[in-house]
Design an enzyme around this catalytic site. Sequence first.
Site, PDB file in Angstrom:
ATOM      1  CB  SER A 111      -0.967   0.011   1.187  1.00 14.28           C
ATOM      2  OG  SER A 111      -2.149  -0.670   0.851  1.00 14.28           O
ATOM      3  CE  LYS A 113      -4.654   1.935  -0.670  1.00 14.42           C
ATOM      4  NZ  LYS A 113      -3.997   0.625  -0.489  1.00 14.42           N
ATOM      5  CB  SER A 121      -4.518   1.521   3.648  1.00 15.26           C
ATOM      6  OG  SER A 121      -3.652   1.215   2.585  1.00 15.26           O
ATOM      7  CE  LYS A 125      -1.600   4.005   2.808  1.00 15.14           C
ATOM      8  NZ  LYS A 125      -1.588   2.790   3.661  1.00 15.14           N
TER       9      LYS A 125
END
Length: 392
Positions: free
Chosen positions: A82, A85, A142, A245
Amino acid sequence: MSDSYAAGDGTGRRKQAGISHKRRSGLRKWAGLLAGVALGSFATQRAAHAQYAGQLSSIVMDARTGAVLSQDDPDLRRYPASLTKLMTLYMAFSALRAGTITLDQTIPVSIHASTMEPSKLGLVPGSRLTVEQAMLALVTKSANDAACALGEFLGGGSEPQFAAMMTQQARALGMSNTTFRNASGLPDPDQLTTARDLAVLARHIVTDFPEDYHYFSVAAFRFHGRMIPNHNPMLKAYVGADGMKTGYTQEAGRNLVTSAIRNNVRLVGVVLGASSNVQRTLAMADQLDRGFDAEGVAPVARPLVLARNTVSPRHTRGGRVIMLAAASSRHAPMEVAEAPAGRRTTLRHGHRYVLASPVSGGHHIRLIGAKVRPATATTHRARVGHTSRNHT
């Protein structure tokens, strides 16, 4: 009207003309990026075989200068999970800057987006959400369905086209070893990156879009009557950390990008391939400490942070507890796996991340923050109920 825009004052007209020119330049850049991909001007490169979980890659950079302060196998090809992202958000910030989208503009949810695997918001085909809601969903939960919907929206209705745009933007930023195949980071064997490339991306997010960076520190946001908490552990586990993140799939391991600021010195750090959330958080904290020390910033004691409860809830009644430092929310800190539930990509059932946990009776606790003496932790007497059911 202010004096600078008064009649006869050329300063205001020049300022307005400059803003218009920047807006037109941004629109041309965005349109060129979309058109270049649509026309097939971007040639994809053959992906190298990725390195797998269990072998750490890490790097710390000075966000202002780009100087590398520490690194460990930063150029191994890895699965971003992720962390993908971050580029989806970079593209959204760029489109906002260019004026091609607005925060309150609504995004349609396609059948394709709604079928994305967890973590997700549970978006229904034919529904809509705003650009800002989508960005917040990426930062906090997420959410893969929100990422796909945002990618399709920015990519002219096509997630593969958006992924090609992401890769083209990566090349423009100097991320020469990164290839994107989707907007979310769900597993794809050709979606690859490196710790160095992700540090470059993180640094560009901080320096290119200071007006949007604040989204990464949002603790929670409300969506359709639900509070969606941010599951980035570093926001509470490390003094000065204010965003970025997490990412996880079984193939990628546990990944993390963090930015932290102390004494006006901002660092960006990347850890890829950790075997546990505890290892990932400790590795990030240790390397950021070394980075700040290299920059001449005085050390700061870490808060005492509870990492995992290994005790069954039925044994918790009446025990002493250590509370998560600086926790102001009733929501337990959590990380929702970006891989689908029910597959090998999820952690084993029963591993819980909780706000409080017993320390009496010889029960085993894993703690993050060795730099804080146990005597400094605030202890309370409390009954730990059965509400801490967040799973990774």
